[in-house]
Scaffold this motif. Structure first.
Motif, PDB file in Angstrom:
ATOM      1  N   ASP A 244       0.333  -1.275  -0.058  1.00 40.86           N
ATOM      2  CA  ASP A 244       0.409   0.111  -0.120  1.00 40.86           C
ATOM      3  C   ASP A 244       0.948   1.212  -0.097  1.00 40.86           C
ATOM      4  O   ASP A 244       1.836   1.305   0.519  1.00 40.86           O
ATOM      5  CB  ASP A 244      -0.804   0.854   1.106  1.00 40.86           C
TER       6      ASP A 244
ATOM      7  N   ASP B  38       0.136   4.225   1.654  1.00 35.70           N
ATOM      8  CA  ASP B  38       0.077   4.692   3.078  1.00 35.70           C
ATOM      9  C   ASP B  38       1.114   4.470   3.877  1.00 35.70           C
ATOM     10  O   ASP B  38       0.406   4.836   5.086  1.00 35.70           O
ATOM     11  CB  ASP B  38      -0.961   4.568   3.580  1.00 35.70           C
TER      12      ASP B  38
ATOM     13  N   GLN C 105       1.308   1.901   5.804  1.00 38.27           N
ATOM     14  CA  GLN C 105       1.135   1.437   7.133  1.00 38.27           C
ATOM     15  C   GLN C 105       2.092   0.469   6.737  1.00 38.27           C
ATOM     16  O   GLN C 105       1.391  -0.903   7.814  1.00 38.27           O
ATOM     17  CB  GLN C 105      -0.149   0.655   6.888  1.00 38.27           C
TER      18      GLN C 105
ATOM     19  N   ARG D  51      -0.967   4.489   9.643  1.00 41.39           N
ATOM     20  CA  ARG D  51      -1.425   5.389   8.575  1.00 41.39           C
ATOM     21  C   ARG D  51      -1.092   6.585   8.476  1.00 41.39           C
ATOM     22  O   ARG D  51      -1.164   7.603   9.169  1.00 41.39           O
ATOM     23  CB  ARG D  51      -2.810   5.510   7.852  1.00 41.39           C
TER      24      ARG D  51
HETATM   25 MG    MG Z   1      -4.128   1.867   4.615  1.00 38.43          MG
END
Ligand code: MG
Ligand code: UDP
Length: 315
Positions: free
Chosen positions: A97, A99, A101, A202
């Motif tokens: 991802d 972001d 995370q 995030r």
């Molecule tokens: Mg995320």
């Protein structure tokens, strides 16, 4: 393109402007440190912010190892990943991802397991940093999935995963429509394994997943991989009709044999039974609709996304 890449990292990007600079500065050193040829494929999934500009700048900075697929609109995370899968050049594919995370620093851990002979390495989040609601919801969903499909996955929501190329090719060939990629990959895998990976908050922004999207995704997952809901419905419908029949018999027995319930017998009882049966029928219709809709999607072979531009060095 420099050397033929060995590793392809696939990252969907939707309105991740505040996260991209940090992602670049953490991801590329990790990949450079591997000492193996790699490529990073970003899909800009119709971002409304400056994500595309940042991706273009990153391409300019690292043209040999960066490719950007620019969608003309938002088609969703899974389509963004599929578009990249269709274009990967590496033999090992890592999904991540944007972001942060999933820490990019965990990628070598996954690759070590691929090198050890696994064709699928799923990450599961240790110390999950999501809202209590998200965490509880995933627990429930994981439980349902485990009991309705043969897919063994500790954490279906974790996108930090690595696959060998044949699995990705199989996914691309199956032309999956909106299907849950980790589960599909798992079903093609011969030697899957899992590993715990760190999970962070995030970095910026909020999750792009609304409750509605999450429910849709899990409907996809269950109807896409098993007929259990349909069968469970049939079982439930059979049991409930047997139950209603028994209830009616009891009522008749009390009314006509024991001669009780003279005033209350009738209308209300029948309404109760009717409503119950009606709701059962409606659940059934909804479920059938789910499968019919899915069949329709597969039958109607249509373009699933539209690429406005491919930003990559031409070789
Ligand atoms: Mg995320
Ligand atoms: N994403 C995407 N298209 C969308 C929604 C999300 O490409 O329509 C990307 C997003 O940029 C991120 C990843 O998919 O890289 C996961 O999204 P998000 O963090 O919002 O989901 P969550 O972590 O809450 O599951």
């Amino acid at each position: 393109m420099s050397a033929v890449p060995d590793i392809s990292v696939v990252i969907p990007v939707y309105n991740e402007e505040p996260n991209l600079p940090l992602l670049f500065s953490r991801l590329y050193p990790v990949l450079d440190g591997l000492g193996r040829p790699f490529e990073v494929i970003f899909t800009n999934d119709g971002s409304a912010d400056r994500s595309l500009a940042l991706l273009k700048a990153q391409f300019a900075a690292r043209p040999g190892v960066t490719r950007v697929i620019d969608f003309n609109a938002n088609y969703g995370q899974h389509m963004a990943i599929m578009a990249a899968f269709e274009r990967v050049r590496g033999q090992v594919i890592v999904t991540l991802d944007a972001d942060l995370q999933n820490p990019p620093e965990e990628i070598p851990k996954l690759l070590a397991l691929i090198d050890a002979g696994h064709d699928y390495v799923g990450g599961f989040r240790i110390n999950r940093k999501d809202s209590l609601f998200r965490t509880v919801a995933s627990r429930v969903i994981n439980g349902v999935r485990r009991s309705t499909t043969s897919i063994e996955m500790t954490d279906q929501g974790c996108m930090l995963r690595a696959y060998r190329r044949p699995i990705i090719d199989a996914i691309v060939r199956s032309g999956a429509n909106n299907t849950f990629i980790p589960a599909l990959a798992y079903s093609f895998s011969g030697n899957p394994t899992e590993v715990g990976v760190k999970h962070e908050e995030r970095h910026a922004g909020v999750s792009n997943y609304s409750l509605y999207k999450l429910i849709r995704l899990n409907f996809d997952l269950i109807t896409g991989f098993s007929l259990a809901p349909l069968q469970a419905f049939t079982m439930f419908a059979m049991a409930s009709s047997a139950g209603s029949l028994a209830l009616v018999m009891v009522l008749f027995y009390r009314r006509f044999v024991l001669n009780l319930d003279r005033e209350t017998f009738g209308v209300f009882t029948l309404f109760g039974i009717l409503f119950f049966l009606l709701s059962v029928a409606m659940i059934g219709i909804g479920l059938i609709g789910e499968y019919v809709g899915r069949t329709y999607q597969v039958v109607r072979v249509r373009q699933r996304y539209f690429v406005r531009e491919m930003i990559e060095s031409k070789d």
